[in-house]
Design an enzyme around this catalytic site. Structure first.
Site, PDB file in Angstrom:
ATOM      1  N   ARG A   1       5.512  -0.431   2.958  1.00  0.00           N
ATOM      2  CA  ARG A   1       6.609  -1.135   2.276  1.00  0.00           C
ATOM      3  C   ARG A   1       6.183  -1.698   0.947  1.00  0.00           C
ATOM      4  NH1 ARG A   1       8.825  -3.479   7.232  1.00  0.00           N
ATOM      5  NH2 ARG A   1      10.214  -1.819   7.843  1.00  0.00           N
TER       6      ARG A   1
ATOM      7  N   GLY B   1      -1.636  -9.330  10.759  1.00  0.00           N
ATOM      8  CA  GLY B   1      -1.429  -9.219   9.321  1.00  0.00           C
ATOM      9  C   GLY B   1      -1.467 -10.579   8.643  1.00  0.00           C
TER      10      GLY B   1
ATOM     11  N   ARG C   1       9.908  26.883   1.317  1.00  0.00           N
ATOM     12  CA  ARG C   1      10.709  25.669   1.339  1.00  0.00           C
ATOM     13  C   ARG C   1      10.025  24.529   0.593  1.00  0.00           C
ATOM     14  NH1 ARG C   1      12.482  26.278   7.536  1.00  0.00           N
ATOM     15  NH2 ARG C   1      14.431  27.389   7.144  1.00  0.00           N
TER      16      ARG C   1
ATOM     17  N   ASP D   1      -1.179  -0.026   6.989  1.00  0.00           N
ATOM     18  CA  ASP D   1      -0.812   0.121   5.568  1.00  0.00           C
ATOM     19  C   ASP D   1      -1.963  -0.101   4.584  1.00  0.00           C
ATOM     20  OD1 ASP D   1       1.754   0.605   6.353  1.00  0.00           O
ATOM     21  OD2 ASP D   1       2.483  -1.419   5.978  1.00  0.00           O
TER      22      ASP D   1
ATOM     23  N   HIS E   1       7.281   6.098  13.499  1.00  0.00           N
ATOM     24  CA  HIS E   1       6.271   5.478  14.361  1.00  0.00           C
ATOM     25  C   HIS E   1       5.175   6.418  14.838  1.00  0.00           C
ATOM     26  CE1 HIS E   1       8.908   2.076  14.161  1.00  0.00           C
ATOM     27  NE2 HIS E   1       7.927   1.348  14.644  1.00  0.00           N
TER      28      HIS E   1
ATOM     29  N   GLU F   1       7.642   4.542   1.979  1.00  0.00           N
ATOM     30  CA  GLU F   1       8.814   3.801   2.448  1.00  0.00           C
ATOM     31  C   GLU F   1       9.347   2.834   1.378  1.00  0.00           C
ATOM     32  OE1 GLU F   1       7.302   1.489   5.582  1.00  0.00           O
ATOM     33  OE2 GLU F   1       9.211   1.334   6.633  1.00  0.00           O
TER      34      GLU F   1
ATOM     35  N   GLN G   1       3.159   7.614  13.054  1.00  0.00           N
ATOM     36  CA  GLN G   1       1.989   7.209  12.266  1.00  0.00           C
ATOM     37  C   GLN G   1       1.174   6.103  12.944  1.00  0.00           C
ATOM     38  OE1 GLN G   1       3.348   7.001   7.818  1.00  0.00           O
ATOM     39  NE2 GLN G   1       5.148   6.983   9.124  1.00  0.00           N
TER      40      GLN G   1
ATOM     41  N   GLY H   1       0.850 -12.642   7.870  1.00  0.00           N
ATOM     42  CA  GLY H   1       1.676 -13.651   8.544  1.00  0.00           C
ATOM     43  C   GLY H   1       0.923 -14.289   9.703  1.00  0.00           C
ATOM     44  N   SER H   2       0.335 -13.466  10.534  1.00  0.00           N
ATOM     45  CA  SER H   2      -0.400 -13.971  11.707  1.00  0.00           C
ATOM     46  C   SER H   2      -1.579 -14.845  11.285  1.00  0.00           C
ATOM     47  CB  SER H   2      -0.936 -12.799  12.530  1.00  0.00           C
ATOM     48  OG  SER H   2       0.113 -11.941  12.890  1.00  0.00           O
TER      49      SER H   2
HETATM   50  P1  ADP Z   1       2.016  -9.914  10.296  1.00  0.00           P
HETATM   51  O1  ADP Z   1       0.969 -10.733  10.959  1.00  0.00           O
HETATM   52  O2  ADP Z   1       1.854  -8.463  10.605  1.00  0.00           O
HETATM   53  O3  ADP Z   1       2.138 -10.209   8.818  1.00  0.00           O
HETATM   54  P2  ADP Z   1       4.409 -11.507  10.857  1.00  0.00           P
HETATM   55  O4  ADP Z   1       4.539 -12.001   9.475  1.00  0.00           O
HETATM   56  O5  ADP Z   1       5.651 -11.074  11.560  1.00  0.00           O
HETATM   57  O6  ADP Z   1       3.424 -10.255  10.985  1.00  0.00           O
HETATM   58  O7  ADP Z   1       3.709 -12.642  11.716  1.00  0.00           O
HETATM   59  C1  ADP Z   1       3.459 -12.471  13.079  1.00  0.00           C
HETATM   60  C2  ADP Z   1       3.613 -13.785  13.796  1.00  0.00           C
HETATM   61  O8  ADP Z   1       2.727 -14.765  13.236  1.00  0.00           O
HETATM   62  C3  ADP Z   1       4.990 -14.425  13.660  1.00  0.00           C
HETATM   63  O9  ADP Z   1       5.900 -13.895  14.600  1.00  0.00           O
HETATM   64  C4  ADP Z   1       4.681 -15.893  13.923  1.00  0.00           C
HETATM   65  O10 ADP Z   1       4.565 -16.152  15.297  1.00  0.00           O
HETATM   66  C5  ADP Z   1       3.313 -16.060  13.275  1.00  0.00           C
HETATM   67  N1  ADP Z   1       3.475 -16.578  11.911  1.00  0.00           N
HETATM   68  C6  ADP Z   1       3.697 -15.885  10.776  1.00  0.00           C
HETATM   69  N2  ADP Z   1       3.820 -16.714   9.716  1.00  0.00           N
HETATM   70  C7  ADP Z   1       3.681 -17.971  10.203  1.00  0.00           C
HETATM   71  C8  ADP Z   1       3.713 -19.280   9.624  1.00  0.00           C
HETATM   72  N3  ADP Z   1       3.919 -19.466   8.325  1.00  0.00           N
HETATM   73  N4  ADP Z   1       3.523 -20.326  10.464  1.00  0.00           N
HETATM   74  C9  ADP Z   1       3.310 -20.152  11.775  1.00  0.00           C
HETATM   75  N5  ADP Z   1       3.276 -18.963  12.360  1.00  0.00           N
HETATM   76  C10 ADP Z   1       3.454 -17.886  11.607  1.00  0.00           C
END
Ligand code: ADP
Length: 363
Positions: free
Chosen positions: A196, A104, A187, A152, A284, A250, A286, A106-107
């Site tokens: 989210r 996602g 029903r 999502d 889950h 959600e 889903q 974050g990753s």
């Molecule tokens: P998603 O990728 O689904 O948005 P997360 O936000 O939990 O999920 O991010 C997954 C992983 O990516 C985190 O556990 C972390 O290891 C890494 N990560 C996320 N944001 C950062 C960041 N700003 N800097 C470094 N690593 C990050």
């Protein structure tokens, strides 16, 4: 050949395996050495058996499986320089300078930081005597490509994320099953689905199941939604409709930011109308089950394009994420999409709902 590694990170989704398979096979086809990194960034930081070389047959028989066979994780260590330094060493030692990250926003943010930090990390490793100056020179640049795995459909810059279509299949199966029992007993059923910050699953599920009402974060109902919904339900019953389906995302809220939950909606209906009302929270389920044909193909297309993007990348190329544009897998700027996705989340927080919906568009 070049060293390419693929990892899955953050929440899992159906179709990730198809993407991993395509990266491996396309990588081998173009003559690269391809590696799996297991357990997301945690495996990259820990190294050892978590990083294994892949061959043609190591990705046979995975395309029909849900989730991700190479594992996914959240990793705190990768957020710090120290963790990223260890990860860099593990890649250099295996000759890996190309990374495919399926996750996602974050990753993908993490991947981008890692790429920017890479030269400094290698410098640090040389200083500590963990890699040679020769290695620093040979592996001086890291290429990254992203793909979005998320049920999502919450990422800006792509028509669909990997896993959304399969999750919709799960939801629709559940709604159909519930509709038949609801019909028998007259029903009212309220289903809570995932999402989210994004009501896509709820909205599309509602449209494809003739739901009476849907609550999504992008379109909070006015304060008197309780009266409105009851009026409509009563009307429908009086016209002979035997069942009611209401879908709640959600992350649904009202205009005052008060969460709208399936239980909350049930209470309103039971208090005002006395209907026999039941709640089902899908959870889950889903994420589970086998990926749809669409998600398998999406993973294949994106994975192949990801490898081509890496093969063409130079230190000057802006990192890209592979997105779906109509029915084509295309490259779009990674950080542009991440920032836009985060801007949408902020717009929702600030009650700029129309802005949020507009920004979600493809480009
Ligand atoms: P998603 O990728 O689904 O948005 P997360 O936000 O939990 O999920 O991010 C997954 C992983 O990516 C985190 O556990 C972390 O290891 C890494 N990560 C996320 N944001 C950062 C960041 N700003 N800097 C470094 N690593 C990050």
């Amino acid at each position: 050949g070049k060293g390419i590694a693929v990892l899955t990170s953050g929440g899992d989704s159906q179709g990730m395996n198809g993407a991993v398979r395509a990266v491996v096979r396309m990588g081998l086809y173009v003559g690269a050495n391809v590696f799996f990194i297991k357990e997301g960034y945690q495996g990259m930081v820990d190294g050892g058996d978590n990083i294994v070389e892949a061959n043609w047959s190591s990705v046979s028989g995975i395309i029909h499986k849900g989730g991700t066979v190479i594992g996914s994780a959240r990793c705190k260590a990768f957020r710090d320089r120290e963790g990223r330094t260890k990860a860099a060493k593990n890649l250099v030692k295996r000759g890996i300078t190309n990374l495919v990250v399926i996750g996602g926003d974050g990753s993908l943010t993490g991947a981008n930081l890692f790429r920017q930090d890479w030269p400094a990390l290698l410098q640090l490793l040389v200083k500590k005597g963990e890699i040679t100056e020769e290695e620093q020179k040979t592996y001086s640049h890291l290429n990254i490509v992203g793909m979005v795995g998320s049920i999502d459909n919450d990422f800006c810059g792509t028509d669909m994320t990997i896993g959304t279509d399969s999750a919709l299949h799960r939801i629709i199966e559940a709604v159909d099953a519930i509709a038949s029992t609801a019909y028998s007993h007259q029903r009212c059923f309220i289903l809570e689905v995932m999402g989210r910050h994004c009501g896509y699953l709820a909205l599309v599920a509602a449209l494809s199941s003739e739901a009476d009402f849907v609550f999504i974060p992008e379109n909070p109902p006015p304060e008197n939604w309780g009266e409105k919904i009851c009026k409509k339900l009563q009307q429908e019953r009086s016209m002979g409709q035997r069942l009611n389906i209401i879908i709640v995302a959600e992350g649904a809220i009202d205009q005052q930011d008060v969460p709208i939950t399936a239980e909350g909606v049930k209470k309103v209906i039971v208090d005002k109308l006395g209907f026999d009302t039941r709640v089902t929270v899908l959870g889950h389920v889903q994420r589970g089950g086998s990926p749809s044909a669409f998600d398998r193909l999406l993973g294949c297309r994106m994975g192949a394009e990801a490898v081509l993007a890496l093969m063409e990348a130079t230190p000057e190329t802006e990192p890209c994420v592979i997105s779906l544009d109509g029915n084509q897998a295309v490259r779009v700027p990674l950080m542009g999409c991440v920032l836009k996705t985060q801007a949408v989340a902020r717009a929702l927080q600030d009650h700029r709902w129309d802005d949020a919906v507009q920004m979600r568009g493809r480009s």
